[in-house]
Design an enzyme around this catalytic site. Structure first.
Site: not given
Ligand code: FAD
Ligand code: NAP
Length: 337
Positions: A164, A237, A333
């Site tokens: 991340r 998250s 995050e």
């Molecule tokens: P923004 O929120 O607009 O920006 C995020 C950051 O990136 C800011 O610091 C901004 O300045 C910078 N940025 C944006 N665009 C650029 C650019 N072109 N150049 C330089 N900097 C830039 N994330 C995960 O990793 N895994 C997930 O599974 C996941 N699930 C999500 C589920 C939900 C319901 C939500 C709401 C979010 C989730 N996210 C997840 C977080 C998010 O969707 C990601 O981080 C996504 O990549 C953000 O994209 P954005 O365009 O909305 O960025």
């Molecule tokens: P989950 O399946 O309930 O699992 C909980 C956590 O355990 C996750 O965060 C995941 O880490 C870790 N995990 C589960 N199984 C794993 C495996 N086999 N090996 C290594 N790590 C494992 O998680 P969840 O909340 O439903 O989310 C599902 C996936 O979507 C996750 O990968 C999560 O990161 C992603 N997600 C991300 C965001 C965001 O905003 N970043 C939002 C929603 C969902 P990891 O997170 O490292 O995978």
């Protein structure tokens, strides 16, 4: 460049709180990137680039220029018998791009289906889900370096990807990403080990899944488990899963035998922050207009906040609770401004 003045940020981020920016513009080509940066330098204003605002929390009005990335286009730049290389403009919608690749039969992105946001933000926190991280598919990133005022291509290695994180997250606002070059597989090896994916495929009786099956499984799991941001404002998250040295984790496990964690190397464990927060009694708790989502404690939701400060203060309380009970400091995050 003539930016809009005194603009409400409410429509431009997923928490939809009511902070304002005193200048706002949209970026639709590379010239506008340079113009916006030069304008800020000349006027001595801070600059912030945003995508769709799905990973941002504003806690106060922004004094400076906010530029929304809207550059579009998907171009195939190379194809071999085994893979295809695509240059994608930063303003493209992430999930649309994933669906386009799945439809074409190009693999690598399917586990990252339905993540909100733009292509340009995908490298920022090295988006990851269900056992995949975008670093596995990025060849290079094209960006404008606001410090040197030069266009550069950063190789995968130069992006400094980690869990991340990336160089873009560590040096916020230094680089404005305009294009990401992805390399995708024509005979992909699917990642179906993640528990929830395996269960869905099993329930559907799918033994030899296709790219589309995996993408559909991920979409189904996410739709069921995560709140719809259009109904309940959230940024997914809110915190990262903490990574602990093995020794610290082993100690913790003695006191909390039910702790959920996954080894990520010989020396480190990734602890489920969702479990830590839920164990402190915060899952499903609501205070005023902010709550900890009932199905996933890592997600903080808005029930109609006016200021992002409400969410920030709520998150401070969670950090404090987890610190007190487990001695672990949760890292946010999301990007706080
Ligand atoms: P923004 O929120 O607009 O920006 C995020 C950051 O990136 C800011 O610091 C901004 O300045 C910078 N940025 C944006 N665009 C650029 C650019 N072109 N150049 C330089 N900097 C830039 N994330 C995960 O990793 N895994 C997930 O599974 C996941 N699930 C999500 C589920 C939900 C319901 C939500 C709401 C979010 C989730 N996210 C997840 C977080 C998010 O969707 C990601 O981080 C996504 O990549 C953000 O994209 P954005 O365009 O909305 O960025
Ligand atoms: P989950 O399946 O309930 O699992 C909980 C956590 O355990 C996750 O965060 C995941 O880490 C870790 N995990 C589960 N199984 C794993 C495996 N086999 N090996 C290594 N790590 C494992 O998680 P969840 O909340 O439903 O989310 C599902 C996936 O979507 C996750 O990968 C999560 O990161 C992603 N997600 C991300 C965001 C965001 O905003 N970043 C939002 C929603 C969902 P990891 O997170 O490292 O995978």
């Amino acid at each position: 460049m003539t930016p809009d003045l005194n603009i409400s940020l409410k429509p431009f981020h997923f928490f939809a709180s009511e902070e304002k920016s005193n200048f706002f513009t949209r970026i639709q080509n590379e010239n506008q990137v340079e113009e916006a940066v030069h304008w800020c330098h000349e006027n001595n204003y801070p600059f912030l680039i945003i995508g769709s605002g799905s990973n941002i929390l504003f806690t106060k009005n922004f004094t400076g220029l906010i530029a929304k990335m809207e550059m579009m286009g998907i171009k195939k730049t190379n194809e071999t018998p085994s893979d295809v290389t695509l240059q994608v403009a930063a303003g493209e919608n992430w999930h649309h791009f994933v669906s386009y690749c799945v439809q074409k039969g190009w693999g690598g992105l399917e586990n990252l289906s339905l993540i909100p946001g733009t292509v340009g933000a995908s490298p920022i926190q090295n988006i990851g889900a269900y056992g995949a991280q975008i670093q596995e598919c990025i060849e290079h990133v094209k960006a404008y370096d606001t410090l040197t005022q030069q266009w550069i291509n950063l190789s995968n290695k130069e992006c400094g990807f980690g869990y991340r994180t990336s160089v873009f997250k560590i040096l916020p606002n230094r680089y404005i990403i305009t294009h990401v070059q992805y390399i995708l597989q024509k005979q992909p090896i699917l990642k179906t080990d993640y528990g929830a994916i395996r269960e869905v495929l099993h329930d559907k009786g799918i033994k030899n899944p296709s790219l589309a099956n995996v993408a559909a499984a991920v979409t189904q799991i996410r739709t069921h488990k995560l709140p719809d941001p259009k109904i309940l404002g959230n940024t997914g998250s809110f915190f990262k899963n903490p990574i602990l040295p093995k020794e610290k984790y082993t100690e913790l496990e003695k006191s909390f035998p039910n702790i959920i964690a996954h080894p990520i190397s010989d020396k480190e464990y990734k602890v489920a922050a969702d479990w830590l927060i839920a164990s402190c009694g915060w899952k499903g708790i609501r205070k005023g207009n902010v709550g900890c989502y009932e199905k996933q404690a890592l997600v903080i939701v808005s029930y109609g906040i006016k200021s992002g400060k409400e969410v920030y203060d709520f998150s401070e309380e969670i950090i404090h609770a987890v610190q007190t009970k487990f001695g672990i400091t949760l890292d946010r995050e999301i990007n706080v401004y």
